[in-house]
Scaffold this motif. Sequence first.
Motif, short mmCIF file in Angstrom:
data_model
loop_
_atom_site.label_atom_id
_atom_site.label_comp_id
_atom_site.label_asym_id
_atom_site.label_seq_id
_atom_site.Cartn_x
_atom_site.Cartn_y
_atom_site.Cartn_z
N LYS A 47 31.20 -8.50 -5.24
CA LYS A 47 31.44 -7.81 -3.97
C LYS A 47 31.08 -6.34 -4.08
O LYS A 47 30.45 -5.76 -3.18
N LEU A 48 31.48 -5.71 -5.19
CA LEU A 48 31.16 -4.29 -5.42
C LEU A 48 29.65 -4.10 -5.56
O LEU A 48 29.11 -3.08 -5.11
N HIS A 49 28.96 -5.07 -6.17
CA HIS A 49 27.50 -4.98 -6.30
C HIS A 49 26.85 -4.95 -4.92
O HIS A 49 25.96 -4.12 -4.66
N ARG A 50 27.27 -5.85 -4.05
CA ARG A 50 26.70 -5.86 -2.69
C ARG A 50 27.02 -4.57 -1.95
O ARG A 50 26.20 -4.05 -1.19
N TYR A 55 24.83 1.66 -9.67
CA TYR A 55 24.29 0.32 -9.42
C TYR A 55 24.00 -0.40 -10.74
O TYR A 55 24.44 -1.52 -10.96
N PHE A 56 23.26 0.25 -11.65
CA PHE A 56 22.91 -0.37 -12.92
C PHE A 56 24.12 -0.52 -13.83
O PHE A 56 24.24 -1.52 -14.56
N ARG A 57 25.03 0.46 -13.80
CA ARG A 57 26.22 0.35 -14.66
C ARG A 57 27.07 -0.85 -14.28
O ARG A 57 27.54 -1.59 -15.15
N LEU A 58 27.29 -1.04 -12.99
CA LEU A 58 28.10 -2.18 -12.55
C LEU A 58 27.41 -3.50 -12.85
O LEU A 58 28.04 -4.47 -13.29
N LEU A 59 26.09 -3.54 -12.65
CA LEU A 59 25.34 -4.75 -12.95
C LEU A 59 25.46 -5.11 -14.43
O LEU A 59 25.69 -6.27 -14.79
N TYR A 60 25.36 -4.10 -15.28
CA TYR A 60 25.46 -4.32 -16.72
C TYR A 60 26.87 -4.79 -17.10
O TYR A 60 27.04 -5.73 -17.88
N GLN A 98 21.82 -12.84 -6.29
CA GLN A 98 22.06 -11.71 -5.39
C GLN A 98 20.92 -10.69 -5.44
O GLN A 98 20.81 -9.83 -4.57
N LEU A 99 20.08 -10.76 -6.50
CA LEU A 99 19.06 -9.74 -6.73
C LEU A 99 17.76 -10.10 -6.04
O LEU A 99 17.22 -11.20 -6.23
N SER A 100 17.24 -9.17 -5.26
CA SER A 100 15.93 -9.37 -4.64
C SER A 100 14.83 -9.24 -5.69
O SER A 100 15.08 -8.83 -6.83
N ASN A 101 13.60 -9.55 -5.30
CA ASN A 101 12.48 -9.44 -6.23
C ASN A 101 12.32 -8.02 -6.76
O ASN A 101 12.09 -7.79 -7.95
N HIS A 102 12.44 -7.04 -5.87
CA HIS A 102 12.25 -5.65 -6.29
C HIS A 102 13.44 -5.14 -7.11
O HIS A 102 13.27 -4.24 -7.94
N GLU A 103 14.62 -5.69 -6.88
CA GLU A 103 15.76 -5.35 -7.74
C GLU A 103 15.50 -5.84 -9.16
O GLU A 103 15.80 -5.14 -10.14
#
Length: 341
Positions: free
Chosen positions: A97-100, A238-243, A272-277
């Motif tokens: 949820k936080l990622h979105r 964004y990257f920290r939470l993803l990691y 949840q990740l698009s191609n460019h993400e």
Amino acid sequence: MKTFDKKFWLSLVPIIILILLAGFTPYLFTRKEILGFCFSETGQIGDTIGGIFGPMIAIIAAILTYMAFWVQYKANIQLRDDIRIDRFETKFYEMLKLHRQNLSEIELDEMTGKKAIEAMFNELYYGFMIVKECLDGTYPLETRVFDRNLTKPEYKNDEKYLDLAFNVFFFGKQYFNRDHKNYNFIFDYNREFILKLFRVFHNISENNEFRRIHFSSLEPIVPKHKLFIGQSSNLGNYFRLLYQTVKHIDEMKQENITELDKYNYVKTLRAQLSNHEQLLLYYNSLSKMGEAWIKNNYIQKYKLIKNIPLPLADFGINPEEKFKKEILSYKEKGQKFFEMQ
């Protein structure tokens, strides 16, 4: 989880052996004479058998009690595991949820979310081409930077070009305009060289005429938004939470959570990740700031960039070359490392 598992049966073996021994003793005691004792009289035999089987019945009752205790013990373990899994999943879905939310808050000029991510990727590509043109092409920076007072390192390496470009993209020209005494925590390059190179980026960002004169061949790929202002405010969290989300899954130590379960959790995240993400994630993993993605085996183990559009990842290091071993390994299992292979 089995209630009467291998551990239960192993713990029951000594008890069964004792029962068998107890059951065998009446036979021994009905022999004419054992160790100088005679049990030939009926009363003595009856008393012997009664005295033997009384404890046996008590032992059987004890076994049943033990089994009831074991069932309760296993139920408590199952309850504990269920609570642990519930906590894990609650945190996981909260992180999703936080990622979105992080994605929706990304802004670049008038673009937000996935549109902004796409524009950022185009900026990274443009920045890489500028670095490559400066260090590997005909741009006069070559003669201005590498004079006799500066030793030119071996720069004909797309990996180093990409590291430079990603740091410009991430931190922005305003960071490098400051008089920092030490750039070694980011770069392995000569400080004077770094300052001169970033002066070029500053001129490109602020002076369209400068860009058209010196980099006319790159004009068709110039992004429309304000260039090299730095995307750390957008992408840092964004990257920290993803990691941390992937790390949360990978470090889950629970008997009922298999490696396949972990892969499926990460697969949910990857969806949840698009191609460019996924493109930005790949290039982030190639920089010094994001090297933990590959060092900790997260990208390889969970195929985090499985859906990356390979034709767009045509600068820096080719993903198919970077993960050549993984591609072959998964191919032997009848699987694809990249969807577009």
